[in-house]
Design a protein around this motif. Structure first.
Motif, PDB file in Angstrom:
ATOM      1  N   ASN A  47       0.812  -1.220   0.000  1.00 35.84           N
ATOM      2  CA  ASN A  47       0.000   0.000   0.000  1.00 35.84           C
ATOM      3  C   ASN A  47       0.843   1.265   0.000  1.00 35.84           C
ATOM      4  OD1 ASN A  47      -2.608   1.377   0.146  1.00 35.84           O
ATOM      5  ND2 ASN A  47      -2.089   1.872   2.258  1.00 35.84           N
ATOM      6  N   ASP A  93     -16.857  -0.912   1.831  1.00 40.41           N
ATOM      7  CA  ASP A  93     -16.744  -0.777   3.293  1.00 40.41           C
ATOM      8  C   ASP A  93     -16.251  -2.081   3.927  1.00 40.41           C
ATOM      9  OD1 ASP A  93     -17.477   1.870   3.538  1.00 40.41           O
ATOM     10  OD2 ASP A  93     -19.609   1.445   3.839  1.00 40.41           O
ATOM     11  N   CYS A  96     -12.557  -2.079   3.382  1.00 41.96           N
ATOM     12  CA  CYS A  96     -11.881  -1.055   4.189  1.00 41.96           C
ATOM     13  C   CYS A  96     -11.834  -1.453   5.660  1.00 41.96           C
ATOM     14  CB  CYS A  96     -12.576   0.291   4.011  1.00 41.96           C
ATOM     15  SG  CYS A  96     -12.333   1.017   2.368  1.00 41.96           S
ATOM     16  N   ASP A  97     -12.908  -2.075   6.145  1.00 43.40           N
ATOM     17  CA  ASP A  97     -12.913  -2.564   7.530  1.00 43.40           C
ATOM     18  C   ASP A  97     -11.846  -3.651   7.715  1.00 43.40           C
ATOM     19  OD1 ASP A  97     -15.002  -0.860   8.073  1.00 43.40           O
ATOM     20  OD2 ASP A  97     -16.553  -2.412   7.939  1.00 43.40           O
ATOM     21  N   ASP A 101      -6.078   0.274   7.762  1.00 48.66           N
ATOM     22  CA  ASP A 101      -5.438   1.518   7.310  1.00 48.66           C
ATOM     23  C   ASP A 101      -6.109   2.017   6.030  1.00 48.66           C
ATOM     24  OD1 ASP A 101      -3.612   1.434   9.376  1.00 48.66           O
ATOM     25  OD2 ASP A 101      -2.128   0.326   8.215  1.00 48.66           O
ATOM     26  N   ARG A 102      -5.999   3.320   5.765  1.00 46.57           N
ATOM     27  CA  ARG A 102      -6.629   3.891   4.567  1.00 46.57           C
ATOM     28  C   ARG A 102      -5.883   3.436   3.308  1.00 46.57           C
ATOM     29  NH1 ARG A 102     -10.299   8.122   4.977  1.00 46.57           N
ATOM     30  NH2 ARG A 102      -9.672   9.070   2.999  1.00 46.57           N
ATOM     31  N   LYS A 104      -4.378   3.497  -0.382  1.00 50.47           N
ATOM     32  CA  LYS A 104      -3.898   4.514  -1.322  1.00 50.47           C
ATOM     33  C   LYS A 104      -4.136   3.952  -2.723  1.00 50.47           C
ATOM     34  CE  LYS A 104      -0.407   6.014   1.981  1.00 50.47           C
ATOM     35  NZ  LYS A 104       1.050   6.072   2.308  1.00 50.47           N
ATOM     36  N   LYS A 132     -14.199   8.439   0.315  1.00 56.71           N
ATOM     37  CA  LYS A 132     -14.472   8.753   1.704  1.00 56.71           C
ATOM     38  C   LYS A 132     -13.582   7.927   2.628  1.00 56.71           C
ATOM     39  CE  LYS A 132     -19.280  10.338   1.438  1.00 56.71           C
ATOM     40  NZ  LYS A 132     -20.704  10.000   1.738  1.00 56.71           N
ATOM     41  N   ARG A 133     -13.149   6.761   2.114  1.00 56.26           N
ATOM     42  CA  ARG A 133     -12.339   5.872   2.949  1.00 56.26           C
ATOM     43  C   ARG A 133     -10.999   5.525   2.294  1.00 56.26           C
ATOM     44  NH1 ARG A 133     -15.600   1.345   6.144  1.00 56.26           N
ATOM     45  NH2 ARG A 133     -13.596   1.496   7.262  1.00 56.26           N
ATOM     46  N   ALA A 134     -10.549   6.364   1.358  1.00 56.41           N
ATOM     47  CA  ALA A 134      -9.278   6.086   0.673  1.00 56.41           C
ATOM     48  C   ALA A 134      -8.644   7.391   0.223  1.00 56.41           C
ATOM     49  CB  ALA A 134      -9.514   5.171  -0.529  1.00 56.41           C
ATOM     50  N   ASP A 135      -7.347   7.321  -0.080  1.00 54.64           N
ATOM     51  CA  ASP A 135      -6.602   8.455  -0.629  1.00 54.64           C
ATOM     52  C   ASP A 135      -6.079   8.089  -2.013  1.00 54.64           C
ATOM     53  OD1 ASP A 135      -6.858   9.921   1.829  1.00 54.64           O
ATOM     54  OD2 ASP A 135      -5.275   8.652   2.666  1.00 54.64           O
TER      55      ASP A 135
END
Length: 453
Positions: A47, A93, A96-97, A101-102, A104, A132-135
């Motif tokens: 990541n 989601d 992401c859970d 970590d967020r 990338k 909303k949950r990532a960069d």
């Protein structure tokens, strides 16, 4: 073009968007906990270094194109959009859970189906929801497939504002007889309009998808199709071989029969003709079935040996983790593959139960990982080195299977390297098959692949 070699090597074979290929994944599949474990492992390893990729499958189409073998749902009811987007974001989601970590994100690709079936508002809801949950990773890329008849200026602008700089238009062929047979009727004027609109909006890489080997195609129709394509000068051109697989359940390849298709050397002539016309216009051949202008990132990736191939096709960069969202999507954690449920209903049901919606997969063995590297090298770089941990017996078996290909002058062999010659380029799938231990050890009793040439 050696007609005898074309006849000899034109056999059913994989396209190698993965290894092992889907039909040879282990019958017992993959345990959901193993899939989660390998996903987390790949995420932790990559990541921060290279980011992750997302493939998002948007399956709806208003009409059935009769050449298409993709997983799709034909409907004119756009009320399906919002519930599907909400399910996609619920699935995201779940991942992401799991990852904590967020993420990338280095690359997002919207495939289908017809991604531009969806309204601008719903496309924005999807991409905004993802971030909303990532960069975004430093060299973020966002691409999507688009139907020229179903893409508006507002959609182009919305997706551009969301970060997309690359789109791909499904052209297939400009001949009216061919278009009618494949139920994909679209005028040059419409394609020209949407192509030029993309340039005006600011897209820096526009791709056109063409297909050779379609029903009723001939030399004149291909010349005309490529003449029109070159007039618009897309940055990339995918010139795919039509995969005629009517035996696969759910494939709507009808409206024509086998007698309407160009055969063997005739079909290959259409490719060689197209290739020369692309060369004359300044394009460079990339891997298999792809061409790009020297200014495009795909060409630059090939030059720097960073070209990668996965379930999205050729990409300009590799990520160890590719998460597939949506019905039928395939994910790749490098150590494992997993495919989502193939119907909208089954996919939605699992997601609403809070379950990552896979229904089959494959956990790669140590040997799988080694063979995978060789096949990736061949598909992307047209060469591979022997020092990739192959044991002597396996290497001897591969060399034995390559002997006839070598004698036919299609490859160079040395102590440390295999190089595909220019004459062997059209047979790269056959060359990869010599490495494909899963195929060799489990020869299919029925035909499951399209023809290699």
């Amino acid at each position: 073009m050696n007609k005898e070699l074309i006849q000899k090597y034109n056999i059913p074979g994989p396209r190698y968007t993965s290894y092992p290929t889907v039909p040879f994944w282990d019958e017992e599949g993959i345990d959901l906990e193993d899939w989660k474990r390998t996903t987390v492992k790949a995420f932790k390893e990559s990541n921060d270094l290279e980011g992750i990729s997302l493939y998002i499958h948007l399956p709806f189409c208003e009409n059935l194109c009769t050449f298409c073998a993709c997983h799709k749902r034909i409907t004119k009811r756009h009320s399906v959009e919002q519930p599907y987007i909400e399910t996609l974001l619920k699935e995201w989601d779940l991942y992401c859970d799991l990852l904590v970590d967020r993420p990338k994100i280095r690359e997002i690709h919207l495939g289908g189906g017809t991604p531009t079936f969806f309204s601008s508002e719903n496309l924005k809801k999807l991409i905004d929801g993802i971030f909303k949950r990532a960069d975004k990773f430093d060299d973020f890329e966002f691409s999507y497939e688009a139907h020229p008849n179903h893409t508006s200026e507002d959609q182009l602008k919305t997706l551009f504002d969301l970060g997309s700089r690359r789109n791909s238009f499904g052209i297939q062929d400009y001949d009216p007889v061919v278009q009618k047979a494949i139920n994909r009727v679209q005028s040059f004027e419409q394609i020209e309009r949407i192509h030029n609109l993309s340039k005006e909006v600011g897209y820096t890489s526009i791709s056109h998808d063409l297909v050779f080997g379609l029903p009723f195609q001939n030399e004149q129709s291909i010349r005309n199709t490529i003449k029109n394509t070159i007039a618009l000068k897309p940055d990339r051109i995918a010139y795919y071989s039509y995969a005629h697989v009517p035996w696969i359940k759910g494939v709507g390849q009808r409206g024509f029969d086998d007698n309407d298709l160009p055969k063997d050397k005739e079909k290959r002539h259409l490719y060689e003709l197209g290739k020369q016309l692309f060369f004359d216009a300044g394009y460079v051949e990339i891997g298999m079935d792809h061409f790009a202008l020297p200014s495009d990132s795909l060409y630059k990736a090939m030059e720097s040996k960073k070209l990668h191939r996965n379930f999205m096709g050729y990409t300009a960069g590799k990520t160890e983790l590719m998460i597939g969202l949506g019905m039928s999507s395939i994910s790749d954690s490098w150590y494992a593959f997993a495919q989502n449920e193939k119907s909208v209903e089954a996919y939605t049901e699992k997601v609403n139960q809070g379950i990552i919606p896979i229904f089959r997969g494959h956990l790669l063995s140590k040997n799988d990982l080694i063979i995978r590297k060789h096949i990736l090298n061949l598909m992307c770089n047209l060469e591979t080195e022997w020092n990739l941990d192959l044991d002597e017996d396996t290497k001897a078996g591969i060399l034995d299977r390559l002997s006839e290909i070598f004698e036919d002058g299609l490859i160079e062999l040395s102590e440390n390297k295999l190089i595909v010659k220019e004459a062997g380029r059209m047979f790269v799938r056959n060359i990869c098959m010599a490495f494909d231990l899963r195929l060799i050890n489990n020869k299919p009793e029925t035909r499951i692949f399209s023809m290699t040439i």
